[in-house]
Design an enzyme around this catalytic site. Sequence first.
Site, PDB file in Angstrom:
ATOM      1  N   ILE A 163      39.949  31.646  35.904  1.00 36.72           N
ATOM      2  CA  ILE A 163      40.906  31.658  37.003  1.00 36.72           C
ATOM      3  C   ILE A 163      41.131  33.130  37.331  1.00 36.72           C
ATOM      4  CG2 ILE A 163      42.832  31.484  35.336  1.00 36.72           C
ATOM      5  CD1 ILE A 163      44.517  30.228  37.544  1.00 36.72           C
ATOM      6  N   SER A 164      40.969  33.488  38.604  1.00 35.23           N
ATOM      7  CA  SER A 164      41.099  34.884  39.016  1.00 35.23           C
ATOM      8  C   SER A 164      42.523  35.378  38.798  1.00 35.23           C
ATOM      9  CB  SER A 164      40.721  35.043  40.490  1.00 35.23           C
ATOM     10  OG  SER A 164      39.361  34.746  40.689  1.00 35.23           O
ATOM     11  N   SER A 165      42.662  36.684  38.667  1.00 37.64           N
ATOM     12  CA  SER A 165      43.987  37.280  38.513  1.00 37.64           C
ATOM     13  C   SER A 165      44.838  37.007  39.746  1.00 37.64           C
ATOM     14  CB  SER A 165      43.864  38.789  38.311  1.00 37.64           C
ATOM     15  OG  SER A 165      43.453  39.413  39.517  1.00 37.64           O
TER      16      SER A 165
END
Length: 222
Positions: free
Chosen positions: A68-70
Amino acid sequence: MSVRQSGIGMTSQRTRIRMVERLREQGIKDEVILTVMNLIPRHLFVEEALASRAYEDVALPINYGQTISSPWTVARMSELLRGSGGEPLKKVLEIGTGCGYQTAVLTKIASEVYSIERIGPLLTRTRIRLRELGVCNAVMKHADGMLGLPEAAPFDGIMLTAVIPAIPEVLLKQLAVGGRMIFPKGSRKQNLCVIDHTHEGYIETILDEVRFVPILPGVVNR
């Protein structure tokens, strides 16, 4: 509502507010995006063991070799997709559904979201999660994202959530005139890129340095 749903401690609303304040300090200016990021409970999109880290500005693993991207990356890509005009998006294609967090953000800024995921079991879990959160304007497909979704094209916005060396012609053709594509480009060195489809052609702009998992062709059923 259960503890998992409402959040306590590091998954509380107060923690989301702090995340949004940090995003603002990091240069995210679109107040619509900041409001959306404040509304969506990011801790529900990570493994329960990692929920206490959900609002840190880091990418986190979500199984199947994906992340999951930042929060900053999600906010930045969403802000870029909306552009400076601030007009609501109509139809958006997301390539790489993953855990569905970016998908959930897109459903708040676009009328219709089409999202493609190549890993079947991951998509099944994400469908359930988004349904439980009441998302009803997203169509999710188990398919090869490299091919896009020509039957639903053209799209006002296209977002790739995995890095790619160059955009295939088949995807460019699915971007409407006046539309915008956001994607990480490169291999070892990666940068966010924007492609604007104008009446004169395609204009590419290279922006922030980022880090994403690579895009892969084909589908995985289990």
